[in-house]
Write a protein that holds these residues in place. Structure first.
Motif, short mmCIF file in Angstrom:
data_model
loop_
_atom_site.label_atom_id
_atom_site.label_comp_id
_atom_site.label_asym_id
_atom_site.label_seq_id
_atom_site.Cartn_x
_atom_site.Cartn_y
_atom_site.Cartn_z
N GLY A 15 0.82 -1.21 0.00
CA GLY A 15 0.00 0.00 0.00
C GLY A 15 0.84 1.25 0.00
O GLY A 15 0.54 2.23 -0.69
N LEU A 16 1.90 1.26 0.78
CA LEU A 16 2.79 2.42 0.84
C LEU A 16 3.50 2.65 -0.49
O LEU A 16 3.51 3.78 -1.01
CB LEU A 16 3.82 2.22 1.95
N ILE A 17 4.04 1.61 -1.06
CA ILE A 17 4.74 1.74 -2.35
C ILE A 17 3.75 2.12 -3.45
O ILE A 17 4.05 2.96 -4.31
CB ILE A 17 5.49 0.43 -2.67
N GLY A 18 2.57 1.53 -3.43
CA GLY A 18 1.55 1.88 -4.42
C GLY A 18 1.11 3.32 -4.29
O GLY A 18 0.91 4.02 -5.30
N GLY A 19 0.94 3.80 -3.05
CA GLY A 19 0.57 5.20 -2.84
C GLY A 19 1.62 6.16 -3.35
O GLY A 19 1.30 7.19 -3.96
N ILE A 20 2.87 5.84 -3.12
CA ILE A 20 3.97 6.68 -3.62
C ILE A 20 3.97 6.68 -5.14
O ILE A 20 4.14 7.73 -5.77
CB ILE A 20 5.31 6.21 -3.04
N ALA A 21 3.77 5.51 -5.74
CA ALA A 21 3.75 5.43 -7.21
C ALA A 21 2.60 6.23 -7.79
O ALA A 21 2.75 6.92 -8.80
CB ALA A 21 3.65 3.97 -7.64
N ILE A 22 1.43 6.18 -7.15
CA ILE A 22 0.27 6.95 -7.63
C ILE A 22 0.52 8.44 -7.50
O ILE A 22 0.13 9.24 -8.36
CB ILE A 22 -1.00 6.52 -6.88
N ALA A 23 1.21 8.85 -6.44
CA ALA A 23 1.50 10.27 -6.25
C ALA A 23 2.56 10.77 -7.23
O ALA A 23 2.51 11.92 -7.67
CB ALA A 23 1.97 10.52 -4.82
N ILE A 24 3.51 9.94 -7.60
CA ILE A 24 4.60 10.34 -8.49
C ILE A 24 4.17 10.36 -9.96
O ILE A 24 4.68 11.16 -10.73
CB ILE A 24 5.81 9.40 -8.29
N TYR A 25 3.22 9.53 -10.34
CA TYR A 25 2.85 9.40 -11.75
C TYR A 25 2.50 10.74 -12.41
O TYR A 25 3.08 11.08 -13.45
CB TYR A 25 1.69 8.40 -11.92
N PRO A 26 1.56 11.55 -11.87
CA PRO A 26 1.22 12.79 -12.58
C PRO A 26 2.31 13.85 -12.53
O PRO A 26 2.31 14.78 -13.33
CB PRO A 26 -0.04 13.28 -11.87
N ILE A 27 3.25 13.71 -11.61
CA ILE A 27 4.30 14.72 -11.46
C ILE A 27 5.52 14.40 -12.33
O ILE A 27 6.12 15.29 -12.93
CB ILE A 27 4.72 14.82 -9.98
N VAL A 28 5.89 13.12 -12.42
CA VAL A 28 7.13 12.74 -13.08
C VAL A 28 6.88 11.98 -14.38
O VAL A 28 7.42 12.34 -15.44
CB VAL A 28 7.99 11.88 -12.12
N ILE A 29 6.11 10.94 -14.34
CA ILE A 29 6.00 10.02 -15.47
C ILE A 29 5.15 10.59 -16.61
O ILE A 29 5.55 10.53 -17.77
CB ILE A 29 5.46 8.66 -14.99
N TYR A 30 3.99 11.17 -16.29
CA TYR A 30 3.10 11.68 -17.35
C TYR A 30 3.77 12.76 -18.20
O TYR A 30 3.71 12.70 -19.43
CB TYR A 30 1.80 12.19 -16.74
N PRO A 31 4.44 13.77 -17.61
CA PRO A 31 5.10 14.77 -18.45
C PRO A 31 6.21 14.19 -19.33
O PRO A 31 6.44 14.67 -20.44
CB PRO A 31 5.68 15.77 -17.44
N MET A 32 6.90 13.16 -18.85
CA MET A 32 7.96 12.56 -19.67
C MET A 32 7.38 11.80 -20.86
O MET A 32 8.04 11.70 -21.90
CB MET A 32 8.80 11.61 -18.82
N MET A 33 6.19 11.27 -20.71
CA MET A 33 5.58 10.49 -21.79
C MET A 33 4.83 11.38 -22.78
O MET A 33 4.56 10.96 -23.90
CB MET A 33 4.64 9.44 -21.21
N ASN A 34 4.49 12.61 -22.40
CA ASN A 34 3.72 13.51 -23.26
C ASN A 34 4.46 14.83 -23.45
O ASN A 34 3.96 15.90 -23.11
CB ASN A 34 2.34 13.75 -22.64
N ILE A 35 5.64 14.78 -24.01
CA ILE A 35 6.50 15.95 -24.16
C ILE A 35 5.89 16.98 -25.10
O ILE A 35 5.96 18.18 -24.84
CB ILE A 35 7.90 15.51 -24.66
N ASP A 36 5.27 16.53 -26.18
CA ASP A 36 4.73 17.46 -27.17
C ASP A 36 3.67 18.38 -26.58
O ASP A 36 3.60 19.57 -26.91
CB ASP A 36 4.15 16.69 -28.36
#
Length: 69
Positions: A15-36
């Motif tokens: 749960g802790l690791i999943g919560g951290i992953a959910i919090a990081i996704y919109p901040i780090v991963i989404y912008p890297m995948m949608n650069i344009d």
């Protein structure tokens, strides 16, 4: 009883690791995948700004040092 305590520990850790992953996704991963999309937003918001005019201390505007001449 030992198995139940271990399962609770595993559940809490997942749960802790999943919560951290959910919090990081919109901040780090989404912008890297949608650069344009973000490049388009930057182009629109910086439309009337000349970078040479706002550069502090008459410093040279940043250029890519690895860019081919």
């Amino acid at each position: 009883m030992v198995i139940i305590k271990n399962l609770k520990f595993v559940g809490v850790m997942c749960g802790l690791i999943g919560g951290i992953a959910i919090a990081i996704y919109p901040i780090v991963i989404y912008p890297m995948m949608n650069i344009d999309e973000y490049k388009k937003i930057q182009k629109e918001t910086r439309k009337g700004i000349r970078q040479e005019d706002i550069q502090p201390g008459n410093m040279k505007v940043w250029t890519d040092p690895f860019d081919r001449k």
